[in-house]
Design a protein around this motif. Structure first.
Motif, PDB file in Angstrom:
ATOM      1  N   ASP A  60      -9.967  21.472  -4.502  1.00 49.59           N
ATOM      2  CA  ASP A  60      -9.587  20.259  -3.796  1.00 49.59           C
ATOM      3  C   ASP A  60      -8.094  20.192  -3.834  1.00 49.59           C
ATOM      4  O   ASP A  60      -7.500  19.700  -2.388  1.00 49.59           O
ATOM      5  CB  ASP A  60     -10.091  18.963  -4.504  1.00 49.59           C
ATOM      6  CG  ASP A  60     -11.667  18.899  -4.502  1.00 49.59           C
ATOM      7  OD1 ASP A  60     -12.068  19.643  -3.520  1.00 49.59           O
ATOM      8  OD2 ASP A  60     -12.004  18.106  -5.370  1.00 49.59           O
ATOM      9  N   ARG A  61      -7.282  20.625  -4.864  1.00 52.55           N
ATOM     10  CA  ARG A  61      -5.988  20.753  -4.725  1.00 52.55           C
ATOM     11  C   ARG A  61      -5.356  21.539  -3.625  1.00 52.55           C
ATOM     12  O   ARG A  61      -4.604  21.120  -3.163  1.00 52.55           O
ATOM     13  CB  ARG A  61      -5.240  20.787  -6.097  1.00 52.55           C
ATOM     14  CG  ARG A  61      -3.734  21.003  -6.277  1.00 52.55           C
ATOM     15  CD  ARG A  61      -3.331  19.702  -5.853  1.00 52.55           C
ATOM     16  NE  ARG A  61      -3.533  18.586  -6.467  1.00 52.55           N
ATOM     17  CZ  ARG A  61      -3.154  17.343  -5.923  1.00 52.55           C
ATOM     18  NH1 ARG A  61      -2.422  16.910  -4.900  1.00 52.55           N
ATOM     19  NH2 ARG A  61      -3.539  16.253  -7.066  1.00 52.55           N
ATOM     20  N   LEU A  66      -3.038  22.702   1.798  1.00 53.07           N
ATOM     21  CA  LEU A  66      -3.473  23.013   3.022  1.00 53.07           C
ATOM     22  C   LEU A  66      -3.250  21.984   3.980  1.00 53.07           C
ATOM     23  O   LEU A  66      -2.682  22.285   5.111  1.00 53.07           O
ATOM     24  CB  LEU A  66      -4.922  23.668   3.222  1.00 53.07           C
ATOM     25  CG  LEU A  66      -5.312  25.089   2.640  1.00 53.07           C
ATOM     26  CD1 LEU A  66      -6.688  25.343   2.443  1.00 53.07           C
ATOM     27  CD2 LEU A  66      -4.756  25.835   3.979  1.00 53.07           C
ATOM     28  N   ASP A  67      -4.044  21.016   3.911  1.00 48.56           N
ATOM     29  CA  ASP A  67      -3.792  19.600   4.609  1.00 48.56           C
ATOM     30  C   ASP A  67      -2.468  19.427   4.983  1.00 48.56           C
ATOM     31  O   ASP A  67      -1.963  19.125   6.069  1.00 48.56           O
ATOM     32  CB  ASP A  67      -4.468  18.444   4.276  1.00 48.56           C
ATOM     33  CG  ASP A  67      -6.002  18.717   4.203  1.00 48.56           C
ATOM     34  OD1 ASP A  67      -6.753  19.725   4.933  1.00 48.56           O
ATOM     35  OD2 ASP A  67      -7.039  18.164   3.540  1.00 48.56           O
ATOM     36  N   GLY A  72       2.147  19.369   8.539  1.00 46.37           N
ATOM     37  CA  GLY A  72       3.568  19.819   8.960  1.00 46.37           C
ATOM     38  C   GLY A  72       3.762  20.918   9.883  1.00 46.37           C
ATOM     39  O   GLY A  72       4.613  20.774  11.060  1.00 46.37           O
ATOM     40  N   LEU A  73       2.681  21.941   9.990  1.00 43.93           N
ATOM     41  CA  LEU A  73       2.769  22.864  11.160  1.00 43.93           C
ATOM     42  C   LEU A  73       2.487  22.312  12.276  1.00 43.93           C
ATOM     43  O   LEU A  73       3.192  22.790  13.225  1.00 43.93           O
ATOM     44  CB  LEU A  73       1.815  24.310  10.613  1.00 43.93           C
ATOM     45  CG  LEU A  73       2.097  24.987   9.506  1.00 43.93           C
ATOM     46  CD1 LEU A  73       1.164  25.999   9.433  1.00 43.93           C
ATOM     47  CD2 LEU A  73       3.586  25.708   9.997  1.00 43.93           C
ATOM     48  N   GLY A 229      -0.629  28.671  11.159  1.00 43.01           N
ATOM     49  CA  GLY A 229      -1.880  27.811  11.320  1.00 43.01           C
ATOM     50  C   GLY A 229      -3.192  28.879  11.227  1.00 43.01           C
ATOM     51  O   GLY A 229      -3.965  28.351  10.491  1.00 43.01           O
ATOM     52  N   GLN A 230      -3.326  29.736  11.950  1.00 40.12           N
ATOM     53  CA  GLN A 230      -4.462  30.441  12.069  1.00 40.12           C
ATOM     54  C   GLN A 230      -4.712  31.011  10.633  1.00 40.12           C
ATOM     55  O   GLN A 230      -5.944  31.040  10.134  1.00 40.12           O
ATOM     56  CB  GLN A 230      -4.120  31.824  12.921  1.00 40.12           C
ATOM     57  CG  GLN A 230      -5.564  32.467  13.386  1.00 40.12           C
ATOM     58  CD  GLN A 230      -5.346  33.459  14.413  1.00 40.12           C
ATOM     59  OE1 GLN A 230      -4.169  33.784  14.726  1.00 40.12           O
ATOM     60  NE2 GLN A 230      -6.309  34.090  14.851  1.00 40.12           N
ATOM     61  N   TYR A 231      -3.876  31.475   9.872  1.00 39.47           N
ATOM     62  CA  TYR A 231      -3.970  32.043   8.430  1.00 39.47           C
ATOM     63  C   TYR A 231      -4.480  30.921   7.711  1.00 39.47           C
ATOM     64  O   TYR A 231      -5.399  31.051   6.810  1.00 39.47           O
ATOM     65  CB  TYR A 231      -2.547  32.606   7.902  1.00 39.47           C
ATOM     66  CG  TYR A 231      -2.588  33.131   6.339  1.00 39.47           C
ATOM     67  CD1 TYR A 231      -3.394  33.920   6.202  1.00 39.47           C
ATOM     68  CD2 TYR A 231      -1.942  32.519   5.550  1.00 39.47           C
ATOM     69  CE1 TYR A 231      -3.550  34.567   4.939  1.00 39.47           C
ATOM     70  CE2 TYR A 231      -2.016  33.012   4.355  1.00 39.47           C
ATOM     71  CZ  TYR A 231      -2.663  34.042   3.916  1.00 39.47           C
ATOM     72  OH  TYR A 231      -2.734  34.695   2.826  1.00 39.47           O
ATOM     73  N   LEU A 232      -4.079  29.643   7.845  1.00 43.40           N
ATOM     74  CA  LEU A 232      -4.529  28.481   7.106  1.00 43.40           C
ATOM     75  C   LEU A 232      -6.044  28.312   7.315  1.00 43.40           C
ATOM     76  O   LEU A 232      -6.796  27.983   6.333  1.00 43.40           O
ATOM     77  CB  LEU A 232      -3.669  27.241   7.361  1.00 43.40           C
ATOM     78  CG  LEU A 232      -2.248  26.853   6.873  1.00 43.40           C
ATOM     79  CD1 LEU A 232      -1.708  25.599   7.465  1.00 43.40           C
ATOM     80  CD2 LEU A 232      -2.223  27.120   5.541  1.00 43.40           C
TER      81      LEU A 232
END
Lengths: 292, 464
Positions: A60-61, A66-67, A72-73, A229-232
């Motif tokens: 969750d963290r 990630l969020d 930011g991205l 972003g894609q990596y995320l």
């Protein structure tokens, strides 16, 4: 074997207690749905359950990180898209002004237009996230990264955060990454405005190339942000899979098989009924009744 | 040839024997449910001389000393696990993270809050969350310690009450010994007193393991606590429990004070067994060590966390100070708290490892996050969480072992009781048959007397 009266009553009491205990425990498990109600029920299982809880909390963290990074991205992406548009507009003006037919009046008007673009770009570069942090200041998130002249005063250092076990990603963006070293875009635009105001035809001619370089720089940065972003997205997918896996494993230890448990309740109930029925026969059969 | 008198004597002996059998059957039925009662039996024996009829040998109590001793030992083993469980039940809840409120959960929440600050060190909400989780952690340490301390106190109170009970029962055994000795000397029946004493020894065995030594004068000696005299020829020792308190790591020990007028005290050697032994084992082996270990965990954690926090830098780039305080060094777990300064100012959370990179640097927050699980700060080289997990496992496995032990001993007691009862218990049906048999014998014997009487009358008529 001699059967004393105390043996009969002890036997009946023990069997009745055992039958009731079994039924009580089976109903307890079936109604709570929990196979482990306290660590002593299954110490190793309890440790596993708490460990799975921790791993799920950790995921969750990671998801929150990630969020946060993703937010930011996205904002950086939007800002850079606008920036590329602005630089493109400025470049178009530079191409238009790089013409012998242009007069100082045209250049002054163009300088004013480019000045507007400069202000828009400055506003974009000092953009904040929802929680008030500056987007392009690196780890210096509480002061505007660019001054009014477009000079970078933020940090050149970034912060990494963990988004999966052992996987870190840059969570901040410096001005250099957004707008070039030492505010490259602002420098080019400032110089272009000055050349327009000064009527410096050579400078205006150079501005076309400089703005083109700035445009390329912006597009490359956009691509980099897109790649992050894609990596995320890929990491988020893996985390979701892990979360599902941990939840299933946790349930395997923690939760009872309700169908099995209902069966156990029925079996315990049947056993208790048999005990009561048969015990009463044992208690009632006495020579005393016969002799009476 | 038998004389008429001999026939009457034979009939009379039959009547008396039948009466004795009936009396014995009635006595057995009346005591069918008396704890510790051993059924009485009698043997009819033909007299050596034909004219004397029958004699009754007894009554004798049907006993099996070997099995009784075995059963008493098993009662003690069963009660030992019951005692253990009563102590461990008190503290199990303190380590139950499954319901979402244990110390392990508080540690996890604190770790997660630190991860939150590592994700966003400039965020005020994240900093406040660390402080809140830190406060919750201190409360959890205090609550866990409180439960353990209550466990120690409750165990102590139970142990004291049991020691008093054992002392009282030992005195009763000593008193019965004296009466049995006196009656034996006078050749009187001591069966009832022996039954009472056996029941008392059985009760004592459930509270504390005892070894019984039978004396030729009918008395018994009891030894407990590794050969300490509990009931001796001098009388009964007084049993008490010394609670050593914080200075003695909350351990307790059993003491026997001799009844010799000099107040000589002997400490029990090893585990005393029985319920008292179980309660003390739960306290000395699990509850008290867990309490001291919890204090140790609190102290070492605070020291390690404060050291790392002090090495970091606050939101504004100042050197980080202590995050936690311990106000009472003798009770670290009960008195740890988040420092007043940090509670009042979230900016003092030292998330950065570089004063030039505040507020967005998260280097120290990452190190703080790692302290609970990855830093071996305990003196034995364990991490804080591993140390805590071991405490939790120790409590859980001890309780599990006690539960399994109790199940096994309960089954064993049940089997032994059945075996012993089968031998010494009263069967009312059996006694009813005996009564019927005695009744028939009585009638037959009376018929012998009637016939002898009739014969005598016939003879007298012939003579008359």
């Amino acid at each position: 074997m001699r059967i004393s009266d105390k043996m009969i009553t002890s036997f009946v009491t023990a069997k009745n207690t055992a039958g009731k205990t079994s039924l009580f425990e089976a109903i307890g498990r079936a109604t709570s749905g929990q196979a482990i109600n306290e660590p002593a029920d299954n110490p190793a299982g309890a440790i596993r359950v708490t460990e799975y809880d921790r791993l799920i909390t950790k995921l969750d963290r990671y998801q929150a990180n990630l969020d946060n990074v993703d937010h930011g991205l996205r904002l950086a992406d939007e800002a850079l898209v606008k920036m590329v548009d602005i630089v493109g507009e400025a470049k178009a003006i530079a191409v238009q002004m790089n013409n012998d037919t242009m007069t100082q009046v045209d250049w002054d008007a163009a300088a004013q237009a480019v000045g507007g673009f400069f202000d828009q770009a400055l506003s974009l570069s000092n953009q904040r996230l929802q929680d008030g942090r500056y987007l392009f200041g690196g780890v210096d998130e509480d002061t505007p990264p660019y001054d009014a002249a477009g000079n970078y005063q933020g940090s050149l250092v970034n912060r990494d955060v963990e988004i999966a076990s052992g996987v870190e990603i840059r969570a901040t963006t410096t001005g250099a990454e957004g707008f070039g070293d030492a505010g490259q875009i602002f420098g080019v635009m400032s110089q272009f405005i000055a050349d327009l105001q000064a009527g410096n035809a050579a400078g205006i001619q150079n501005a076309v190339g400089d703005l083109n370089d700035a445009l390329d720089f912006g597009i490359v940065n956009l691509a980099r942000i897109g790649a992050r972003g894609q990596y995320l997205d890929e990491v988020a997918f893996t985390n979701d899979e892990l979360q599902l896996h941990f939840s299933v494993e946790k349930a395997r230890f923690e939760e009872v098989d309700l169908v099995q448990e209902y069966t156990n309740v029925s079996a315990a109930e049947t056993t208790l009924n048999s005990i009561v029925e048969l015990s009463s026969r044992l208690l009632q059969t006495s020579l005393l009744s016969f002799l009476r | 040839m038998a004389s008429m008198n001999e026939i009457l004597t034979i009939g009379n002996s039959g009547l008396l024997a039948s009466k004795s059998l009936l009396q014995m059957a009635g006595f057995n039925i009346a005591n069918a449910n008396t704890p510790g009662y051993a059924r009485r039996s009698a043997q009819l024996q033909a007299q050596a001389v034909l004219g004397m009829g029958v004699s009754v040998q007894g009554p004798h109590a049907v006993r099996n000393e070997l099995m009784s001793r075995h059963l008493n030992t098993t009662y003690g083993d069963k009660a030992f696990h019951e005692g253990q469980l009563s102590g461990l039940n008190l503290i199990q809840e303190a380590f139950n993270d499954l319901d979402g409120v244990g110390l392990g959960n508080a540690l996890n929440t604190f770790e997660d809050a630190l991860a939150g600050v590592a994700g966003n060190p400039a965020g005020n909400a994240e900093r406040q969350a660390v402080i809140n989780a830190g406060i919750a952690l201190t409360h959890s340490f205090a609550a866990t310690r409180q439960q353990l301390h209550q466990g120690v106190q409750s165990s102590s109170a139970q142990a004291d009450a049991m020691a008093t009970d054992v002392s009282s029962m030992a005195q009763q055994v000593a008193a019965l010994n004296a009466r049995i000795r006196a009656l034996t000397d006078n050749g009187k029946d001591i069966g009832g007193l022996v039954d009472q004493r056996a029941a008392l020894v059985s009760e004592i065995s459930a509270q504390m393991r005892v070894q019984t030594v039978h004396q030729t004068d009918g008395s018994i000696l009891l030894y407990a606590g590794g050969g300490r005299p509990l009931v001796s020829a001098e009388g009964a020792a007084r049993v008490s429990v010394n609670h050593l308190g914080p200075g003695g790591n909350y351990l307790s020990e059993v003491v026997f004070t001799k009844d010799n007028g000099q107040g000589e005290q002997l400490k029990a050697i090893g585990d005393v067994g029985g319920r008292l032994g179980g309660i003390l084992a739960a306290n000395n082996d699990v509850i008290a060590p867990t309490l001291t270990n919890l204090d140790s965990l609190a102290e070492e954690f605070v020291n390690a966390f404060n050291a790392q926090h002090s090495a970091g830098f606050t939101f504004n780039g100042a050197a980080g100070g202590n995050f936690f305080d311990i106000t009472d060094p003798a009770n670290p777990a009960a008195s740890m708290q988040v420092t007043t300064a940090v509670r009042q100012d979230p900016l003092l959370v030292a998330a950065s490892d570089n004063p030039a990179e505040v507020p967005g640097n998260n280097g120290n927050a990452l190190l703080l996050e790692d302290i609970i699980r990855d830093t071996p700060f305990m003196p034995n080289g364990q991490t804080g969480f591993a140390f805590y997990s071991d405490l939790m496992i120790e409590v859980a496995t001890s309780k599990q072992a006690a539960t399994v032990g109790l199940e096994i001993e309960t089954a064993t007691v049940s089997q032994l009781e059945t075996m012993l009862e089968s031998e010494v218990g009263v069967s009312v049906d059996e006694e009813l048959i005996r009564m019927t048999k005695a009744n028939q014998s009585f009638e037959a014997a009376s018929q012998v007397i009637r016939n002898a009487d009739q014969m005598s009358e016939t003879v007298l008529t012939l003579l008359g």
